[in-house]
Design a protein around this motif. Sequence first.
Motif, PDB file in Angstrom:
ATOM      1  N   GLN A 178       0.825  -1.205   0.000  1.00  0.00           N
ATOM      2  CA  GLN A 178       0.000   0.000   0.000  1.00  0.00           C
ATOM      3  C   GLN A 178       0.865   1.264   0.000  1.00  0.00           C
ATOM      4  OE1 GLN A 178      -2.676  -0.280   3.342  1.00  0.00           O
ATOM      5  NE2 GLN A 178      -3.397  -2.332   2.770  1.00  0.00           N
ATOM      6  N   LEU A 179       1.911   1.234   0.808  1.00  0.00           N
ATOM      7  CA  LEU A 179       2.790   2.394   0.877  1.00  0.00           C
ATOM      8  C   LEU A 179       3.494   2.637  -0.449  1.00  0.00           C
ATOM      9  CD1 LEU A 179       4.294   4.628   2.427  1.00  0.00           C
ATOM     10  CD2 LEU A 179       5.913   2.877   3.213  1.00  0.00           C
ATOM     11  N   LEU A 180       3.916   1.578  -1.119  1.00  0.00           N
ATOM     12  CA  LEU A 180       4.640   1.709  -2.378  1.00  0.00           C
ATOM     13  C   LEU A 180       3.778   2.349  -3.469  1.00  0.00           C
ATOM     14  CD1 LEU A 180       6.615  -1.645  -2.364  1.00  0.00           C
ATOM     15  CD2 LEU A 180       7.614   0.644  -2.405  1.00  0.00           C
ATOM     16  N   HIS A 181       2.488   2.291  -3.331  1.00  0.00           N
ATOM     17  CA  HIS A 181       1.604   2.963  -4.292  1.00  0.00           C
ATOM     18  C   HIS A 181       1.673   4.489  -4.149  1.00  0.00           C
ATOM     19  CE1 HIS A 181      -1.237  -0.566  -5.489  1.00  0.00           C
ATOM     20  NE2 HIS A 181       0.030  -0.947  -5.388  1.00  0.00           N
ATOM     21  N   LYS A 182       2.277   4.946  -3.060  1.00  0.00           N
ATOM     22  CA  LYS A 182       2.398   6.385  -2.819  1.00  0.00           C
ATOM     23  C   LYS A 182       3.841   6.866  -2.969  1.00  0.00           C
ATOM     24  CE  LYS A 182      -1.238   5.470   0.491  1.00  0.00           C
ATOM     25  NZ  LYS A 182      -1.524   5.237   1.921  1.00  0.00           N
ATOM     26  N   ILE A 183       4.643   6.058  -3.653  1.00  0.00           N
ATOM     27  CA  ILE A 183       6.071   6.350  -3.812  1.00  0.00           C
ATOM     28  C   ILE A 183       6.438   6.270  -5.280  1.00  0.00           C
ATOM     29  CG2 ILE A 183       8.395   5.418  -3.379  1.00  0.00           C
ATOM     30  CD1 ILE A 183       7.467   4.640  -0.598  1.00  0.00           C
ATOM     31  N   VAL A 184       7.355   7.112  -5.708  1.00  0.00           N
ATOM     32  CA  VAL A 184       7.931   7.030  -7.047  1.00  0.00           C
ATOM     33  C   VAL A 184       9.431   6.848  -6.904  1.00  0.00           C
ATOM     34  CG1 VAL A 184       8.074   9.557  -7.236  1.00  0.00           C
ATOM     35  CG2 VAL A 184       8.209   8.142  -9.296  1.00  0.00           C
ATOM     36  N   PHE A 185       9.954   5.892  -7.654  1.00  0.00           N
ATOM     37  CA  PHE A 185      11.392   5.647  -7.713  1.00  0.00           C
ATOM     38  C   PHE A 185      11.922   6.058  -9.080  1.00  0.00           C
ATOM     39  CE2 PHE A 185       9.734   2.334  -4.877  1.00  0.00           C
ATOM     40  CZ  PHE A 185      10.578   2.425  -3.787  1.00  0.00           C
ATOM     41  N   GLN A 186      13.061   6.729  -9.078  1.00  0.00           N
ATOM     42  CA  GLN A 186      13.865   6.822 -10.290  1.00  0.00           C
ATOM     43  C   GLN A 186      15.191   6.143  -9.979  1.00  0.00           C
ATOM     44  OE1 GLN A 186      14.010  10.824 -11.954  1.00  0.00           O
ATOM     45  NE2 GLN A 186      12.073  10.455 -13.006  1.00  0.00           N
ATOM     46  N   ILE A 187      15.469   5.094 -10.747  1.00  0.00           N
ATOM     47  CA  ILE A 187      16.602   4.214 -10.458  1.00  0.00           C
ATOM     48  C   ILE A 187      17.596   4.269 -11.610  1.00  0.00           C
ATOM     49  CG2 ILE A 187      17.305   1.813 -10.072  1.00  0.00           C
ATOM     50  CD1 ILE A 187      14.554   1.330  -8.804  1.00  0.00           C
ATOM     51  N   LEU A 188      18.867   4.438 -11.266  1.00  0.00           N
ATOM     52  CA  LEU A 188      19.959   4.348 -12.225  1.00  0.00           C
ATOM     53  C   LEU A 188      20.651   3.008 -11.981  1.00  0.00           C
ATOM     54  CD1 LEU A 188      19.332   7.415 -11.779  1.00  0.00           C
ATOM     55  CD2 LEU A 188      21.724   7.862 -12.303  1.00  0.00           C
ATOM     56  N   PRO A 189      20.359   1.981 -12.781  1.00  0.00           N
ATOM     57  CA  PRO A 189      20.938   0.664 -12.519  1.00  0.00           C
ATOM     58  C   PRO A 189      22.456   0.627 -12.646  1.00  0.00           C
ATOM     59  CG  PRO A 189      19.058   0.513 -14.016  1.00  0.00           C
ATOM     60  CD  PRO A 189      19.403   1.958 -13.901  1.00  0.00           C
ATOM     61  N   MET A 190      23.006   1.444 -13.543  1.00  0.00           N
ATOM     62  CA  MET A 190      24.454   1.468 -13.732  1.00  0.00           C
ATOM     63  C   MET A 190      24.852   2.848 -14.237  1.00  0.00           C
ATOM     64  SD  MET A 190      26.919  -0.979 -16.087  1.00  0.00           S
ATOM     65  CE  MET A 190      26.253  -2.507 -15.409  1.00  0.00           C
ATOM     66  N   GLU A 191      25.244   3.710 -13.309  1.00  0.00           N
ATOM     67  CA  GLU A 191      25.635   5.059 -13.708  1.00  0.00           C
ATOM     68  C   GLU A 191      26.854   5.054 -14.628  1.00  0.00           C
ATOM     69  OE1 GLU A 191      28.065   8.802 -11.930  1.00  0.00           O
ATOM     70  OE2 GLU A 191      26.695   7.844 -10.512  1.00  0.00           O
ATOM     71  N   ASN A 192      27.890   4.337 -14.212  1.00  0.00           N
ATOM     72  CA  ASN A 192      29.191   4.430 -14.875  1.00  0.00           C
ATOM     73  C   ASN A 192      29.374   3.306 -15.895  1.00  0.00           C
ATOM     74  OD1 ASN A 192      31.823   5.021 -15.558  1.00  0.00           O
ATOM     75  ND2 ASN A 192      32.676   4.565 -13.543  1.00  0.00           N
ATOM     76  N   VAL A 193      28.613   3.362 -16.967  1.00  0.00           N
ATOM     77  CA  VAL A 193      28.672   2.323 -17.994  1.00  0.00           C
ATOM     78  C   VAL A 193      30.049   2.296 -18.655  1.00  0.00           C
ATOM     79  CG1 VAL A 193      27.719   1.564 -20.199  1.00  0.00           C
ATOM     80  CG2 VAL A 193      26.190   2.389 -18.394  1.00  0.00           C
TER      81      VAL A 193
END
Length: 508
Positions: A178-193
């Motif tokens: 329920q809490l995760l429905h009120k959250i937004v993630f922006q994820i960088l899986p690998m910054e330093n490609v």
Amino acid sequence: MEASRSSRRIGRSRHLKDNFAIVFWQTFLTLALLSSTSGSPQHVVRRGTNSIHHSGRTLLAPVRGDFAKPDYSIYHKKDDLLKKVEDIVAANPGTMSLEIKQDGDSNYNVSMQVVTIELGGLTKGPYASKVRFLVDFGEHGREFISSELGLRMMQTLADPEALKAVIGGGIRGERLIQLLHKIVFQILPMENVRGREIVEKGNLCERKNGRGVDTNRNYEIDWGVKEPDYNPDEEYPGTAPYSEPEVKIIRKLASSLKPHVWLNVHSGMEAMFVPWDHKNTVPEEAQPALQILREIHRDYHDKDCVVGSGGKSVGYLAHGTATDYMFSKQKVPMSYTWEIYGDFKAHYLDCFRMFNPVTKNQTEAILSKWLKSIFRLVELAPSHHAVAAELPKTDLSIGSHTSVIEGAKVHATALKAPFPPDRPLKPVAVPTPLVNNFDEKVTTKDSGIEKDFAVDIPESSSGDSGLWVPLLSGVAGMSVVAFLVYRYIRSTKTAFSGGQFPRGGNMV
């Protein structure tokens, strides 16, 4: 009689000179030996680097042929990991989206995956009514385990049952959904490609980006300040703040998202840091964020995991870091650097082993523990007063948990770092086990990780600990000198008749 006395005087003189020469050379050789022992390079390292600032070794330190290499039955190659990210997003079009951010100049260009996740359904922003997370994995090329945790986090967010299980299931699991429905993630899986490409080609110690800049020294806060042991091979900050494309991309993301949480995941030790990195203090405004880390530490970690500010807990300062920038300039109330693994006993050139677990069981245990820590952070973040103040009409409760800001007990204090991490390896003491005649395995709390302790020579350093070896060397040196002086005195006594010291000319 006169000839006899003269002969004896010559003999005594020669005997005295011979003994003096013996004592002189014995003393010289002994001091040289002590100097080569106590002054030999010591195994002291700086968090997150392979700088060689004195590099002693354990008796069982591996030779070059024994250094660990990536096991791609455990780890993903760069292209495989990025493809996995694409597949996860493609399988969840209602909750996940993928953008490829690009930046560069005439000499250097990068492309970076940015994954947006909203389990309540993609809204494409703005995200004013949600708790906002910006999570950065793989900032340093050699830290494979960081991007593996990012991939595991995405896999878990794509699987509701896995989400519930990660924190124990039951009512708590349902509330997390329920809490995760009120959250937004922006994820960088690998910054330093680009840096990761260099590592996969064989330079397992590379931490910088594709053109030799440490992006975690390229932000404006205290940019370009160099510590006395600054090593450009490890932490070159670039030609100016924000000179690097990777940093420009992250800066734009933060300005757009306006995150409540910045989480920068590294390896090199086990630690959870708040600002500052460039000062040895925790700012008052970061105390609530620090309290959240103490709660996570209580739930999932032990004394081997350091909690505090980067600058104070590690014992040296870092300048131009992402976390200091996020806290100071972007005003991110919960700005964190996490260090999720470090092998304190790895040879200073055995970089893959130093920064990444090398067995499957060890890797799974690390990923499991830190995945739980991430979702515990998700549970606790809404209790931060900055979130409550901004989103007063949004129900972010997860049940009966109490606020970590008001009335919560401090379960863990800031601990002194046992080993310096992701940061460039500056001289601080590295604790070593006592000398054993056997290999010993110790299983750490709640992790099931076996740590092998090889037979070691305790080592000194320029830090506050590890002083007993120089002390013992000094005691041994004084003992040898005392013995040699004794030999000298005995030899001079023998050189004179009756075994007596020669009298002075005015003796009565």
